[in-house]
Scaffold this motif. Structure first.
Motif, PDB file in Angstrom:
ATOM      1  N   PRO A  42       0.822  -1.226   0.000  1.00  0.00           N
ATOM      2  CA  PRO A  42       0.000   0.000   0.000  1.00  0.00           C
ATOM      3  C   PRO A  42       0.848   1.266   0.000  1.00  0.00           C
ATOM      4  CG  PRO A  42      -0.147  -1.138   2.119  1.00  0.00           C
ATOM      5  CD  PRO A  42       0.643  -2.016   1.203  1.00  0.00           C
ATOM      6  N   LEU A  43       2.176   1.120   0.147  1.00  0.00           N
ATOM      7  CA  LEU A  43       3.045   2.288   0.144  1.00  0.00           C
ATOM      8  C   LEU A  43       3.199   2.887  -1.252  1.00  0.00           C
ATOM      9  CD1 LEU A  43       5.847   1.012   2.530  1.00  0.00           C
ATOM     10  CD2 LEU A  43       3.918   2.494   3.069  1.00  0.00           C
ATOM     11  N   TYR A  44       2.924   2.072  -2.303  1.00  0.00           N
ATOM     12  CA  TYR A  44       3.020   2.595  -3.661  1.00  0.00           C
ATOM     13  C   TYR A  44       1.846   3.518  -3.920  1.00  0.00           C
ATOM     14  CZ  TYR A  44       6.627  -0.800  -4.847  1.00  0.00           C
ATOM     15  OH  TYR A  44       7.777  -1.515  -4.898  1.00  0.00           O
ATOM     16  N   LYS A  46       0.473   5.494  -7.322  1.00  0.00           N
ATOM     17  CA  LYS A  46      -0.215   4.985  -8.506  1.00  0.00           C
ATOM     18  C   LYS A  46       0.661   4.057  -9.325  1.00  0.00           C
ATOM     19  CE  LYS A  46      -3.199   8.908  -8.805  1.00  0.00           C
ATOM     20  NZ  LYS A  46      -4.465   9.107  -9.325  1.00  0.00           N
ATOM     21  N   VAL A  47       1.962   4.220  -9.248  1.00  0.00           N
ATOM     22  CA  VAL A  47       2.868   3.393 -10.050  1.00  0.00           C
ATOM     23  C   VAL A  47       3.546   2.397  -9.125  1.00  0.00           C
ATOM     24  CG1 VAL A  47       4.878   3.399 -11.540  1.00  0.00           C
ATOM     25  CG2 VAL A  47       3.253   5.284 -11.661  1.00  0.00           C
ATOM     26  N   GLY A  48       3.213   1.140  -9.332  1.00  0.00           N
ATOM     27  CA  GLY A  48       3.791   0.081  -8.523  1.00  0.00           C
ATOM     28  C   GLY A  48       4.442  -0.961  -9.406  1.00  0.00           C
ATOM     29  N   PRO A  49       4.745  -2.117  -8.839  1.00  0.00           N
ATOM     30  CA  PRO A  49       5.462  -3.150  -9.587  1.00  0.00           C
ATOM     31  C   PRO A  49       4.617  -3.837 -10.655  1.00  0.00           C
ATOM     32  CG  PRO A  49       4.852  -3.952  -7.417  1.00  0.00           C
ATOM     33  CD  PRO A  49       4.495  -2.495  -7.450  1.00  0.00           C
ATOM     34  N   THR A  50       3.321  -3.546 -10.709  1.00  0.00           N
ATOM     35  CA  THR A  50       2.474  -4.221 -11.688  1.00  0.00           C
ATOM     36  C   THR A  50       2.137  -3.357 -12.905  1.00  0.00           C
ATOM     37  OG1 THR A  50       0.502  -3.528 -10.475  1.00  0.00           O
ATOM     38  CG2 THR A  50       1.399  -5.704  -9.953  1.00  0.00           C
ATOM     39  N   VAL A  51       2.568  -2.112 -12.923  1.00  0.00           N
ATOM     40  CA  VAL A  51       2.205  -1.216 -14.021  1.00  0.00           C
ATOM     41  C   VAL A  51       2.703  -1.745 -15.363  1.00  0.00           C
ATOM     42  CG1 VAL A  51       2.576   1.081 -15.007  1.00  0.00           C
ATOM     43  CG2 VAL A  51       1.973   0.835 -12.612  1.00  0.00           C
ATOM     44  N   PHE A  52       3.987  -2.030 -15.466  1.00  0.00           N
ATOM     45  CA  PHE A  52       4.529  -2.484 -16.745  1.00  0.00           C
ATOM     46  C   PHE A  52       4.026  -3.868 -17.136  1.00  0.00           C
ATOM     47  CE2 PHE A  52       7.536   0.970 -15.833  1.00  0.00           C
ATOM     48  CZ  PHE A  52       7.372   1.679 -17.017  1.00  0.00           C
ATOM     49  N   PRO A  53       3.891  -4.805 -16.205  1.00  0.00           N
ATOM     50  CA  PRO A  53       3.279  -6.076 -16.614  1.00  0.00           C
ATOM     51  C   PRO A  53       1.845  -5.910 -17.145  1.00  0.00           C
ATOM     52  CG  PRO A  53       4.457  -6.384 -14.567  1.00  0.00           C
ATOM     53  CD  PRO A  53       4.471  -4.909 -14.863  1.00  0.00           C
ATOM     54  N   TYR A  54       1.060  -5.002 -16.560  1.00  0.00           N
ATOM     55  CA  TYR A  54      -0.290  -4.761 -17.083  1.00  0.00           C
ATOM     56  C   TYR A  54      -0.236  -4.136 -18.480  1.00  0.00           C
ATOM     57  CZ  TYR A  54      -2.782  -5.960 -12.783  1.00  0.00           C
ATOM     58  OH  TYR A  54      -3.313  -6.626 -11.713  1.00  0.00           O
ATOM     59  N   ILE A  55       0.701  -3.213 -18.696  1.00  0.00           N
ATOM     60  CA  ILE A  55       0.863  -2.613 -20.021  1.00  0.00           C
ATOM     61  C   ILE A  55       1.275  -3.685 -21.026  1.00  0.00           C
ATOM     62  CG2 ILE A  55       2.268  -1.005 -21.387  1.00  0.00           C
ATOM     63  CD1 ILE A  55       2.332   0.809 -18.874  1.00  0.00           C
TER      64      ILE A  55
END
Length: 178
Positions: A42-44, A46-55
């Motif tokens: 929850p510390l992230y 809007k941009v977390g470790p899943t942004v690029f995998p989702y893109i």
């Protein structure tokens, strides 16, 4: 109306191309499945470790659907290209490179496994300069390793080459008081 003005006869579903599109769709599903498994703190913001995998998943999904659409409309390969026989030997070298990378990355580390893969794939694509390919593979693999390990802080599998390079960097840094 001349011969050149006649509409092309509709072609049926191109099965090889359809299988490629469906494989791409399955790969997109696998990427999405694994992305959903990434824990997000929850510390992230809007941009977390899943942004690029989702893109990446979105891009793969769009490409898969476009490939499937093209396959249903008759395929994207010209007829003369479809008649070209598959070079199974070259395909075998590329597949061997991918399998070697998967099998060796845990024991040899990212760089060594990637160099072996690079040399085999280059041979599969027609290169007959293994020493040049080895050197290029080593430079590219070390660059990728340090890009992930140092710049992003992601461990992608250290081995002999990485340990040696890290030691050399530490030694040189100590000479300059860093």
């Amino acid at each position: 109306m001349s011969v050149h003005d006649e509409p092309a006869a509709p072609r049926g579903v191109a099965m090889p191309e359809l299988l490629i599109g469906l494989g791409m769709l399955a790969a997109a599903g696998a990427v999405l499945w694994q992305t959903l498994a990434i824990p997000v703190s929850p510390l992230y913001s809007k941009v977390g470790p899943t942004v690029f995998p989702y893109i990446t998943t979105g891009g793969m999904l769009v490409l898969a659907l476009l490939l499937i659409k093209a396959a249903v409309q008759g395929g994207w390969q010209p007829d003369d290209e479809k008649e070209t026989p598959t070079d199974w030997k070259s395909m075998g070298f590329v597949a061997a490179g991918l399998v070697a990378n998967m099998l060796l990355i845990g024991s040899l580390g990212f760089t060594a496994a990637s160099v072996i893969m690079f040399v085999l794939v280059c041979y599969g694509f027609g290169s007959r300069h293994p020493l040049r390919d080895l050197g290029m593979g080593l430079v590219l693999s070390l660059a990728a390793y340090f890009g992930f390990a140092k710049a992003l802080g992601v461990n992608i599998g250290a081995g002999f080459f990485e340990d040696f390079a890290n030691g050399a960097i530490a030694t040189v840094a100590s000479w300059f008081g860093a």
